[in-house]
Motif scaffolding. Sequence first.
Motif, mmCIF file in Angstrom:
data_model
loop_
_atom_site.group_PDB
_atom_site.id
_atom_site.type_symbol
_atom_site.label_atom_id
_atom_site.label_comp_id
_atom_site.label_asym_id
_atom_site.label_seq_id
_atom_site.Cartn_x
_atom_site.Cartn_y
_atom_site.Cartn_z
ATOM 1 N N SER B 2 2.324 25.839 56.348
ATOM 2 C CA SER B 2 2.491 26.956 55.446
ATOM 3 C C SER B 2 3.583 26.718 54.417
ATOM 4 O O SER B 2 3.494 27.167 53.301
ATOM 5 C CB SER B 2 2.854 28.182 56.263
ATOM 6 O OG SER B 2 4.047 27.921 56.969
ATOM 7 N N ASN B 3 4.594 25.981 54.813
ATOM 8 C CA ASN B 3 5.724 25.882 53.909
ATOM 9 C C ASN B 3 5.413 25.032 52.692
ATOM 10 O O ASN B 3 6.160 25.019 51.744
ATOM 11 C CB ASN B 3 6.913 25.283 54.633
ATOM 12 C CG ASN B 3 6.616 23.907 55.132
ATOM 13 O OD1 ASN B 3 5.613 23.694 55.814
ATOM 14 N ND2 ASN B 3 7.433 22.962 54.757
ATOM 15 N N GLN B 54 7.797 32.587 48.305
ATOM 16 C CA GLN B 54 6.667 32.278 49.174
ATOM 17 C C GLN B 54 6.129 33.551 49.806
ATOM 18 O O GLN B 54 4.935 33.759 49.881
ATOM 19 C CB GLN B 54 7.143 31.339 50.284
ATOM 20 C CG GLN B 54 7.734 30.068 49.784
ATOM 21 C CD GLN B 54 6.731 28.959 49.833
ATOM 22 O OE1 GLN B 54 6.086 28.768 50.844
ATOM 23 N NE2 GLN B 54 6.584 28.251 48.763
ATOM 24 N N ARG B 263 17.684 30.153 59.873
ATOM 25 C CA ARG B 263 17.548 30.250 58.422
ATOM 26 C C ARG B 263 16.572 29.231 57.845
ATOM 27 O O ARG B 263 15.964 29.479 56.822
ATOM 28 C CB ARG B 263 18.918 30.070 57.743
ATOM 29 C CG ARG B 263 19.932 31.111 58.151
ATOM 30 C CD ARG B 263 19.771 32.390 57.366
ATOM 31 N NE ARG B 263 20.224 32.236 55.993
ATOM 32 C CZ ARG B 263 19.642 32.846 54.963
ATOM 33 N NH1 ARG B 263 18.585 33.592 55.174
ATOM 34 N NH2 ARG B 263 20.103 32.700 53.751
ATOM 35 N N HIS B 264 16.466 28.079 58.481
ATOM 36 C CA HIS B 264 15.614 27.043 57.884
ATOM 37 C C HIS B 264 14.310 26.822 58.632
ATOM 38 O O HIS B 264 13.267 26.687 58.024
ATOM 39 C CB HIS B 264 16.376 25.717 57.799
ATOM 40 C CG HIS B 264 17.501 25.733 56.803
ATOM 41 N ND1 HIS B 264 17.280 25.739 55.461
ATOM 42 C CD2 HIS B 264 18.832 25.781 56.965
ATOM 43 C CE1 HIS B 264 18.449 25.774 54.818
ATOM 44 N NE2 HIS B 264 19.404 25.802 55.724
ATOM 45 N N PRO B 267 11.920 30.554 59.445
ATOM 46 C CA PRO B 267 11.231 31.086 58.263
ATOM 47 C C PRO B 267 10.092 30.193 57.784
ATOM 48 O O PRO B 267 9.099 30.674 57.258
ATOM 49 C CB PRO B 267 12.340 31.150 57.203
ATOM 50 C CG PRO B 267 13.583 31.262 57.976
ATOM 51 C CD PRO B 267 13.372 30.464 59.219
ATOM 52 N N ASN B 268 10.220 28.904 58.006
ATOM 53 C CA ASN B 268 9.164 28.006 57.572
ATOM 54 C C ASN B 268 8.011 27.930 58.561
ATOM 55 O O ASN B 268 6.968 27.365 58.257
ATOM 56 C CB ASN B 268 9.732 26.607 57.300
ATOM 57 C CG ASN B 268 10.392 26.547 55.943
ATOM 58 O OD1 ASN B 268 9.752 26.750 54.926
ATOM 59 N ND2 ASN B 268 11.691 26.325 55.927
ATOM 60 N N VAL B 270 6.964 30.771 59.906
ATOM 61 C CA VAL B 270 6.543 32.176 60.029
ATOM 62 C C VAL B 270 5.021 32.316 59.935
ATOM 63 O O VAL B 270 4.438 33.189 60.576
ATOM 64 C CB VAL B 270 7.273 33.048 58.983
ATOM 65 C CG1 VAL B 270 6.686 32.883 57.609
ATOM 66 C CG2 VAL B 270 7.252 34.499 59.399
ATOM 67 N N PHE B 348 -1.286 32.472 54.469
ATOM 68 C CA PHE B 348 -0.198 31.518 54.679
ATOM 69 C C PHE B 348 -0.625 30.097 54.367
ATOM 70 O O PHE B 348 0.177 29.277 53.971
ATOM 71 C CB PHE B 348 0.314 31.592 56.118
ATOM 72 C CG PHE B 348 1.283 32.705 56.329
ATOM 73 C CD1 PHE B 348 2.540 32.647 55.746
ATOM 74 C CD2 PHE B 348 0.965 33.806 57.084
ATOM 75 C CE1 PHE B 348 3.441 33.671 55.925
ATOM 76 C CE2 PHE B 348 1.856 34.836 57.266
ATOM 77 C CZ PHE B 348 3.112 34.773 56.686
#
Lengths: 613, 408
Positions: B2-3, B54, B263-264, B267-268, B270, B348
């Motif tokens: 997704s990222n 995003q 934080r990194h 979220p990526n 998700v 996503f």
Amino acid sequence: MSIFGRKKNHNPDEGRSETGTPGTAGAAGSSKAGRPASGTSPATGSLGLVQRHPDRDGRPILSFQDVSVTFNTEFGDVNAVKGVSFDIKPGEVVALVGESGSGKSVTSSTAMGLLPANASVTGTVMLGDREVTALDANGLRKIRGRHAAMVFQEPMTALNPVLTVGDQLTESLNVHGIAYGTEADRRAVELLEMVGIPDAQHRLKQYPHQFSGGQRQRIVIAMAISCSPEVIIADEPTTALDVTVQAEILELLRSLKDQLNTGILLITHNMGVVADMADRVCVMLRGELVESGEVHQVMQNPQHPYTERLLGSVPRLGAELTVSEPDTVTASQTTAVYAIEAQGLCIEYDHRGKKNRVVHDIDFTVAPGEILGLVGESGSGKSTIAKSVLGLLPVASGSLKIHGSDLTRLAGKEARALRKRIGVVFQDPAASLDPRFPIGDVITEPMVIHNVGNRQTRMERAYELLDAVKLPRSVVNRFPHELSGGQRQRISIARALTLDPEVLIADEPTSALDVSVQAAVLDMFAELQSRYEFACLFVSHDLAVVDMLAHRVLVLKDGRQVEQGPTQEVLHHPTQEYTKRLLSAAPVPDPDEQLTKRTERRQLLESLGERPY
Amino acid sequence: MSNEDGTPRNKPEYTPEENVRNGTGPSQTAVDMANLAEVEDAKLRQQTGKSYSQGQLVRRRFRNHKAAMISAVFLALIFILAFTSIGYAGIPGWWDKDYAAAGAVVNGGNPTLSLVPQWLGGQGIQWGEHPFGQDSTGKDYFALTMRGTQQSLIIALVVGIVSTVIGSVVGSLAGYFRGWIDAVLMRATDLVIVIPLLVLAAVLGQMSSGLGAGILPLALVLGLVTWTSLARLVRGEVLSLREKEFVAAAVAMGAKPGRVILRHLLPNTVGVIVVNATFAIAAAILLETSLSFLGFGVQPPDSSLGLLISQYQNAFTTRPWLFWWPGMFILAIALSVNFIGDGLRDAFDPRQGSRGKKRGIFGFSGRDKALNKTTGSTAGPGGKDVPGQPINGSGLGGLLGGSGIGNP
């Protein structure tokens, strides 16, 4: 079906052998008679395996006439190539040069009919006497591999990892009905020998991962020439390879071309490769052919400003950028310490309990304000050293000190305090910024981590840094995917400088960028270095880039130190054979200079008792 | 992954027509068009349109997914119906009958709900006294079904939260730290996986029902046994993300593991988490239904959809409505949750979806469609406004670049 295909394929061959040289005619005859299975000397084509193609009396073998390609997308048409015309004659190398998005790969894809379904092509592409643009899927299948073949950029992905090299080599022979079974295997052995892979009989049964990168590319080339195509399209054939391997592959392509009289369409962004290989050059910009001509004329006397700029952006050995002078660290100065000091540094990777030592006993120092270039080919351990300076890898033995304190032995708070003084820029602009962070957050992250300043001062710092890397302040609210590679890399540099680090680790910061963007980023890097005066460990495989920036150079090979010293000495008067080899392999963007370099390299290798490819 | 959907690797540095098409005046003339770096910067300066994160892009794509949006609305309606009709936790609803109160069976307990208008020969559109009919003891079946729906929705919510939290925590810790932490956590996961889910849930459900306090203990227990697949998925995702350079950069900056994970990394991931959570919710609703059907879940006098079906399975031939109403609600809830999951997955990861008539060359059509949408919305009805244009341009570029036709 196969009989029909065979018949069709044979007709042009016969025609060819009549007009061709007597030698090839004889070869073609022997191939019909059923040749003996004896090991005749390879690389001569005497078996008729891969014939020398006729000259066609000056008529081109591949010709593009006013070719335009339009991609039909959901929101309108994208005009990727706008009316390009050029010819390739047998035995000629035409280089198609341009930066990302210039349409050079799209142009070459039209020659094989490899464009996706939403592309519409106007104009004509003639391959020999066939009009490629008018062929249907079946017709295209027949010319692919048989009359035009491709060499791809990344040899690992161009080869199927689950099939043996032999299977892959015989595939196109089978597909085109040229040879089957043991006959095909025998040909595969000959092909491998032709491209310079020793012990071919044996290695036929091996898988791609058992070969080195350069050997894999040789296999890809062997596959390309297996059906004796009249044209080879080489799409960035050496971009993924080390310079010394690149030089070998280029030598191989050149010798094959001379033997077989094949036309080569070479797509590349590397001006050195162009100077080395090409007879003629076509420069593309935004889908248009801005300049084309004989290689000497284009490269030594470019007419179009874009070509001029492109050539001017290529880093050359001997060019220099202004960087700050480092503080010298001498025994008499008791207060000064080295920014980085490594002694007997060894680094190991842990593979399921098995230690694999990749860096052996390296000593180096970086004085404050000094740039040390770490140079070497892939697998030389240069990035590993950079990672270990960053504290991402443990040191197996020896010592690694940053400002006198050992990062790997410090725990918790102290290590974090030390890391505050180190900035880092990585290679891949697409992966080094968190895709979910807006640019402002990316730049201020080091301040957040180390609890420096409040929201307002952090933003002020971000603006200041954006000014320094010459990006508009409005990008703080943008996301990484909205920026180009060069811009992202500048954001990376800005982030690395957020906390005014005394040491910057730059791991191949420009190698993923286009040449003119690279030039801009390097200029900026030098400017920032002279402004902020940080010490820097600059990792690169590009000797010219290192020569421009670094005060001192450390040359690595297989995790061992080869040579170390001031840039001037190491890169201009090397004492070690390996450094000489590296230097001689790096191509320069000038055909005459490159020719002398190539001759010198041949002499060097001959003096060492090796063959050039 | 997704990222990456928003970050095409070979984003071409400019699109040919853009400068012409934008009709930008003075700022363009100052730029040397032969210099790629300058062209890029000029383009960036021109970009005055709003930029989209995003998350915003994902929301946009989700809103374009018809099946998912209809399902979301449908689920919301079911939610409102279930909770407002009979009320919850002592708060009265607009339906006057209690699900636990027995009464006289009227008209053999037949449903009084009629949807066929009188002019078509029916009885007109009306609720009647007992719209879903009555059971054998005269309880109002509408109230019972609503109670069951409430239970199912509570289960869905609680299981969704509990299993997602446990799964992502276990998965991200195992993936980030590797080594013995990974070994311990993953063997624990394996342990939960090897025991048949229904058996485990039945035993724990039985134990939890001893605690009383309604459905919550059961929901928590179901959450405690359904996190395993998410943990494995998140671990896999984190294992690949942690090798990315932005994670190395954060670690090198001195970020603590907690920050890197929260934080990194998370979220990526998700996308994986949200999508999997919706499917876990659908599965949990069905699991509760199965448990109640087997008699291990919700116990009478309380009610649940599964329990209703189990109680009246023998009445299927004689009084089919006792079977159909709860059955249809189960189906409706599970289906809409599944469709929402589907929509989220497409949102996503637009490259993975199968719908989409024309998918561009290799993929970023979803993103481009979304971008295009925003162009349209910022440009207003006339569609001539400038701010949206650069985004549109970069969208075009993304398409080309994603195809691998743009050269490295």
